[in-house]
Design an enzyme around this catalytic site. Sequence first.
Site, PDB file in Angstrom:
ATOM      1  N   GLY A 103      96.066 -55.358 -42.600  1.00 57.23           N
ATOM      2  CA  GLY A 103      95.736 -55.916 -43.761  1.00 57.23           C
ATOM      3  C   GLY A 103      96.423 -57.152 -44.313  1.00 57.23           C
ATOM      4  O   GLY A 103      96.701 -57.228 -45.343  1.00 57.23           O
TER       5      GLY A 103
ATOM      6  N   GLU B 176      90.267 -30.969 -16.560  1.00 56.42           N
ATOM      7  CA  GLU B 176      90.691 -30.792 -17.933  1.00 56.42           C
ATOM      8  C   GLU B 176      91.668 -29.541 -18.209  1.00 56.42           C
ATOM      9  O   GLU B 176      92.614 -29.834 -19.138  1.00 56.42           O
ATOM     10  CB  GLU B 176      89.603 -30.697 -18.914  1.00 56.42           C
ATOM     11  CG  GLU B 176      88.848 -32.181 -18.672  1.00 56.42           C
ATOM     12  CD  GLU B 176      89.657 -33.281 -18.825  1.00 56.42           C
ATOM     13  OE1 GLU B 176      90.527 -33.521 -19.533  1.00 56.42           O
ATOM     14  OE2 GLU B 176      89.065 -34.258 -18.158  1.00 56.42           O
TER      15      GLU B 176
END
Length: 644
Positions: A198, A416
């Site tokens: 920002g 996995e």
Amino acid sequence: MNQFYKNLALWIIIAFILLALVNMINQPVESPKVVYSEFLDLVENGEVKEVKIDGQKVTGEYTKGGPFQTDILIEDPELMKLLRKKGVRTVVVPPDTNNWYTNVLISWFPLILLLGIWIFFMRQMQSGGGKALSFGKSKARLMGEKKNQTTFKDVAGADEAKEELHEIIEFLKEPQKFSKLGGKIPKGVLLVGPPGTGKTLLARAIAGEANVPFFSISGSDFVEMFVGVGASRVRDLFDQGKKNSPCIIFIDEIDAVGRHRGAGLGGGHDEREQTLNQLLVEMDGFENNEGVILIAATNRPDVLDPALLRPGRFDRQVVVARPDIKGREGILKVHTSQVPLDDDVTLKTIARGTPGFTGADLANLVNEAALLAARAEKKVVTMVDFENAKDKVLMGVERRSMVITEKEKKNTAYHEAGHALVAYLLPGADPLHKVTIIPRGRALGVTMQLPEDDKHTYPRKYLINNLAIMMGGRVAEEICLGEMTTGAGNDIERATETARKMVCEWGMSEKMGPLTYGTKEEQVFLGKDFSSQKNFSDETAKLIDLEVKALVMGGYNTAMDLLTKNRNSLEKLSLALLEHETLDLKEIAEIIDGKPPKSDNDETPKEELPDDSVLAKDKKGKKKKGPLDDPEGLLGGMPNPSPA
């Protein structure tokens, strides 16, 4: 207004040209000319029917037809008598007093036109606006108060930076408040932080808050192909600032012109360095720039020239860091202010589940959730939409259309499952979030871990556990399939890189000690980029390689030990993945505890994740309270995915 007058002058010149062309076209065709003595003979012989006297010019028509003209050079009082005697119809045109204007205009108009065109183009070349020879003018945009509506209310998650910058605005509005105590207004403020935090938004908020002129320009706008353009634009920029003092000048991505000097190749003239030198002089030189505040932003403060960073030029360096949980909640409130949310959406839960996210990441998350809700033709955005959006942002888009053979799917499921089971069983590891064998992004499957809190430092035990988790996929393939696949390539690469940093940078090797091996040399002639320099012996290099191997193999052995002892859980987890394709932590815990996961047809949606009551097992098999405390599964932070 200047541009308006220039355009008006151009159209007036065009109108004059058109009028002259029309007059030239409408001019009558000149009649055959006769000498004056012949004209008198024609009248005497009765061959003239009609004449028209206009000053010293006489035009007429023969009796047999046909025009003629002649000139009267002297006054001839006998002419009218002769015309009356021969019965010639005579018309006399009265003298025109304004005729000299027309004559002057016709005679001088071409010269005036050429002179006007020359003056016009010369003024255009010397003025700005992207015309010829105007490349030395600054491209800074002056932002008005009505044009920029962004204020500090639109900025969240950067309270310290807002406070520092708010003081700058108070300096401009009430200088006597600080000057009475001897305080001086800062000359420059440098906004430093990762991409997406920002910095530019803060500058726009300053433009909306301050009641002073605000000039905005990018660092890349200074340098072009012509030598001296950058320095000229810097001078012009500060000249504009002095004329509009007090004012604020914002330079975005200042590292484009502020890089360390001496980085030119070949030893020739460096246009970028000349631009930087002019910037240094304008910020703090002999001339006084009172009332001109320079605000700059960069995410590469390490490459900036030291002369640019010293007090007197950039008096303050404001760090705009990644927001904490409170800041993330505030950012989500800002971005969801125009988004209709369901009653079950809790922004605090989403903020707690996204540590490490920047403001840009959170804005993207809200946008993706809104798009997913719109795609499903919902009237409001639900928590499930935020969950799916987070999976899409972190793990990638699902590639359900990708054709995968059953054997590859089985390999991915075991791989996995190995990652997930090791991560579940190891104490101190980041909690699991989801495991999927649906191809996402460039991976065939993903095991995602999300940390409990924002992490700024990592203990050695945590890194050792991560090595074991990375090796879990390869170990599961060897135990259950009896073969190795290339699916573990990325895991091995990441594990080796982590182990080498532990040995060479972080001093986490007992044998090598708390030393750094291999210095980062700043090659000034290569743009101050970092390159590693070997400053140790070959014998030390061998020891480093052995220590790196020992750390990676230690993780491999840990994963082998855990998965061998829990082979039954590994098989059940793999079968569940083959059946359901995606499992969350609650379902993984149920499978390991011997409970079958709920099918997709059950009343409870699979997206719903456990709350504080969910338990995870530690290495000794005892129960411990899990780190999950949000019912929607939006926990942890930036992912620690282990793609297949």
